[in-house]
Design an enzyme around this catalytic site. Structure first.
Site, PDB file in Angstrom:
ATOM      1  N   LYS A 123     -13.923   0.974  -4.305  1.00  0.00           N
ATOM      2  CA  LYS A 123     -14.986   1.357  -3.362  1.00  0.00           C
ATOM      3  C   LYS A 123     -16.071   2.135  -4.095  1.00  0.00           C
ATOM      4  O   LYS A 123     -17.264   1.910  -3.882  1.00  0.00           O
ATOM      5  CB  LYS A 123     -14.402   2.200  -2.212  1.00  0.00           C
ATOM      6  CG  LYS A 123     -13.492   1.427  -1.275  1.00  0.00           C
ATOM      7  CD  LYS A 123     -12.932   2.326  -0.170  1.00  0.00           C
ATOM      8  CE  LYS A 123     -11.918   1.578   0.700  1.00  0.00           C
ATOM      9  NZ  LYS A 123     -11.284   2.442   1.725  1.00  0.00           N
TER      10      LYS A 123
ATOM     11  N   HIS B  36       6.717 -26.940  -0.703  1.00  0.00           N
ATOM     12  CA  HIS B  36       5.964 -28.022  -1.354  1.00  0.00           C
ATOM     13  C   HIS B  36       4.798 -27.472  -2.168  1.00  0.00           C
ATOM     14  O   HIS B  36       3.939 -28.213  -2.617  1.00  0.00           O
ATOM     15  CB  HIS B  36       5.470 -29.007  -0.283  1.00  0.00           C
ATOM     16  CG  HIS B  36       6.579 -29.568   0.535  1.00  0.00           C
ATOM     17  ND1 HIS B  36       7.277 -30.714   0.198  1.00  0.00           N
ATOM     18  CD2 HIS B  36       7.185 -29.086   1.658  1.00  0.00           C
ATOM     19  CE1 HIS B  36       8.239 -30.923   1.085  1.00  0.00           C
ATOM     20  NE2 HIS B  36       8.195 -29.958   1.986  1.00  0.00           N
TER      21      HIS B  36
ATOM     22  N   GLU C 282       0.834  -1.207   0.000  1.00  0.00           N
ATOM     23  CA  GLU C 282       0.000   0.000   0.000  1.00  0.00           C
ATOM     24  C   GLU C 282       0.875   1.268   0.000  1.00  0.00           C
ATOM     25  O   GLU C 282       0.428   2.342  -0.367  1.00  0.00           O
ATOM     26  CB  GLU C 282      -0.930   0.008   1.213  1.00  0.00           C
ATOM     27  CG  GLU C 282      -2.186   0.814   0.999  1.00  0.00           C
ATOM     28  CD  GLU C 282      -3.228   0.579   2.090  1.00  0.00           C
ATOM     29  OE1 GLU C 282      -2.942   0.831   3.282  1.00  0.00           O
ATOM     30  OE2 GLU C 282      -4.334   0.144   1.744  1.00  0.00           O
TER      31      GLU C 282
HETATM   32  O1  LIG Z   1      -9.071   1.989   9.802  1.00  0.00           O
HETATM   33  P1  LIG Z   1      -9.941   2.164   8.592  1.00  0.00           P
HETATM   34  O2  LIG Z   1     -10.200   3.599   8.278  1.00  0.00           O
HETATM   35  O3  LIG Z   1     -11.184   1.340   8.670  1.00  0.00           O
HETATM   36  O4  LIG Z   1      -9.088   1.636   7.317  1.00  0.00           O
HETATM   37  C1  LIG Z   1      -8.729   0.282   7.284  1.00  0.00           C
HETATM   38  C2  LIG Z   1      -7.790   0.056   6.130  1.00  0.00           C
HETATM   39  O5  LIG Z   1      -8.402   0.435   4.883  1.00  0.00           O
HETATM   40  C3  LIG Z   1      -7.497   1.244   4.144  1.00  0.00           C
HETATM   41  O6  LIG Z   1      -7.834   2.594   4.359  1.00  0.00           O
HETATM   42  C4  LIG Z   1      -7.599   0.911   2.675  1.00  0.00           C
HETATM   43  O7  LIG Z   1      -8.942   1.006   2.277  1.00  0.00           O
HETATM   44  C5  LIG Z   1      -6.125   0.966   4.728  1.00  0.00           C
HETATM   45  O8  LIG Z   1      -5.194   1.964   4.448  1.00  0.00           O
HETATM   46  C6  LIG Z   1      -6.473   0.880   6.189  1.00  0.00           C
HETATM   47  O9  LIG Z   1      -5.480   0.229   6.959  1.00  0.00           O
END
Ligand SMILES: O=P(O)(O)OC[C@H]1O[C@](O)(CO)[C@@H](O)[C@@H]1O
Length: 449
Positions: free
Chosen positions: A425, A311, A290
């Site tokens: 999203k 394996h 990320e």
């Molecule tokens: O803590 P949040 O805002 O739910 O985000 C959870 C995860 O989702 C992300 O924002 C990616 O969608 C990550 O960077 C983060 O660790």
């Protein structure tokens, strides 16, 4: 605690004379940007000095809350995704008994800990509700944004279960929310309902948040010593605060990654030989994937669990596309071991190892594999840690976080944002019929016809 020692002798044959040394000025600049907070993403650098800025009152509050949780539940659910659960799960898997959830509650004096809210599977959620039906349950819901779909779906269902079982007031005592200090859906709900809360600071991104209440509360509930974790991270902070990377193994790791990437080794395979480290690799994959997967650049972080995956993926690593290098975490002194007994018939032909320990066999497997893969054209970087302990976990966390910042700046990306996660999203919300996405919905549905 002995420090992590990086050993790259099984990678040096892939390097030209002086190739690492010539990176020195770039490393110095990356180091300066991290510490002066002048580089890309400098709003999210609160993790850099964190090991030296621990809030002792917050630690005390975390410990007291963990004790309350341990005393009042059989099952502790940690709801979160990405950086909101991976660090805690990596620590608990690394530091607890391998079968910690299987051992009885009494023997461990700690609840069974389940990490949930990492998927949108109705089957999974149905089975989870069956699992907790007759159990005493408490919940830590963790979300910096407060709106991430997977944990939000899980928390809504679990909150309904808690309110049904304990009543609204009783449920409030069993929910701890870890979220933004002032904004977001979870902060609003927690303040409205009066949940106990912990704060994720604005300047620490999710994948860098394991040394905050995000990681430390679940880890404390597991019985691990969070003071020792912080101590290990503080030792690492001191070890890596010098920009001259000759003695800085963290920065050497960042430089080696950058050199191999530029040589066409575009996949880094993290390998461990201890099942308790499997989830450390999962945490590491998010941290690096990320942070560096941007502008159509970056190493692809993969992981294997040896010797198991020898394996399954061993063939590919030995003989597939030569775009790989391996980073092996080696535990030099595993605390526990068991000897191989003699067998009268010796049908399996193992009597030559009778009396030797299983870790001895694991060590030879590691050495043999490393030499074979190196001969096959896969450079091997070895990260030697002395033992598996709270301090070594804390040290490893800060090692990888600091190396990630340096490596991302050497790559020329902003390691501290994650714009790419918004694309799927947007599509998902449109297809779900969320208000405001009507135009996209039609376009996407036509494409799916
Ligand atoms: O803590 P949040 O805002 O739910 O985000 C959870 C995860 O989702 C992300 O924002 C990616 O969608 C990550 O960077 C983060 O660790």
């Amino acid at each position: 605690m002995s420090k992590l020692r990086l050993d790259y002798k099984n990678a040096s044959s892939f390097l030209k004379e002086g190739e690492m040394e010539m990176m020195a000025p770039f490393v110095k600049e990356a180091h300066r940007q991290l510490h002066d907070k002048t580089g890309a993403g400098n709003d999210f650098l609160g993790w850099v000095d964190l090991p030296k800025q621990i809030d002792e009152d917050e630690i005390q509050d975390l410990k007291e809350t963990a004790e309350r949780i341990k005393k009042n539940c059989d099952v502790f659910l940690v709801i979160g995704i990405g950086g909101s659960y991976l660090g805690a799960k990596a620590a608990i898997e690394m530091l607890s008994h391998t079968f910690h959830n299987e051992l009885s509650h009494e023997r461990r004096k700690a609840p069974q800990i389940h990490f949930v809210g990492q998927n949108i599977s109705g089957t999974y959620m149905k089975h989870l509700m069956e699992l907790i039906e007759n159990k005493e349950v408490m919940v830590n819901v963790i979300s910096k944004s407060g709106t991430t779909t997977e944990p939000a779906v899980a928390f809504r269902i679990i909150r309904g279960f808690l309110e049904e079982k304990y009543g609204k007031e009783g449920a409030k005592q069993r929910i701890i929310a870890t979220t933004d200090k002032s904004k977001g859906a979870l902060r609003t709900l927690a303040d409205q309902e009066g949940y106990k809360t912990f704060v994720i600071e604005d300047d620490i991104g999710g994948r860098f948040s394991v040394l905050t209440p995000v990681g430390l509360l679940p880890i404390a509930v597991s019985g691990a010593d969070i003071d020792e974790i912080i101590k290990g991270a503080a030792i690492a902070y001191d070890d890596f605060k010098n920009s001259d990377f000759k003695d800085n193994h963290c920065y050497q790791y960042a430089v080696l990654r950058n050199i191999f990437y530029r040589k066409g080794k575009t996949v880094e395979v993290m390998a461990n030989y201890e099942p308790s480290l499997n989830y450390l690799s999962e945490w590491w994959k998010q941290l690096y994937g990320e942070s560096e997967g941007k502008d159509h650049k970056g190493l692809f972080p993969a992981s294997v669990n040896f010797t198991t995956d020898l394996h399954s993926m061993g063939q590919y690593i030995q003989d597939g596309l030569r775009n790989l290098f391996e980073t092996v975490i080696k535990v030099k002194n595993p605390k526990e071991d068991i000897a191989l007994p003699t067998d009268e018939q010796d049908l399996d032909g193992l009597n030559y190892l009778a009396g030797k320990t299983v870790n001895f066999i694991n060590e030879k497997a590691l050495q043999g594999t490393m030499l074979a893969h190196t001969d096959g054209g896969v450079p091997n970087i070895v990260l030697n840690i002395d033992e598996i302990s709270e301090q070594s976990f804390g040290y490893l966390v800060y090692f990888f976080e600091k190396a990630c910042g340096i490596s991302g700046y050497l790559l020329g990306v902003n390691p501290f944002d994650q714009p790419g996660v918004e694309d799927y999203k947007k599509n998902m919300f449109a297809l779900l019929g969320k208000k405001g996405f009507e135009k996209e919905k039609e376009k996407l549905e036509n494409r799916l016809k």
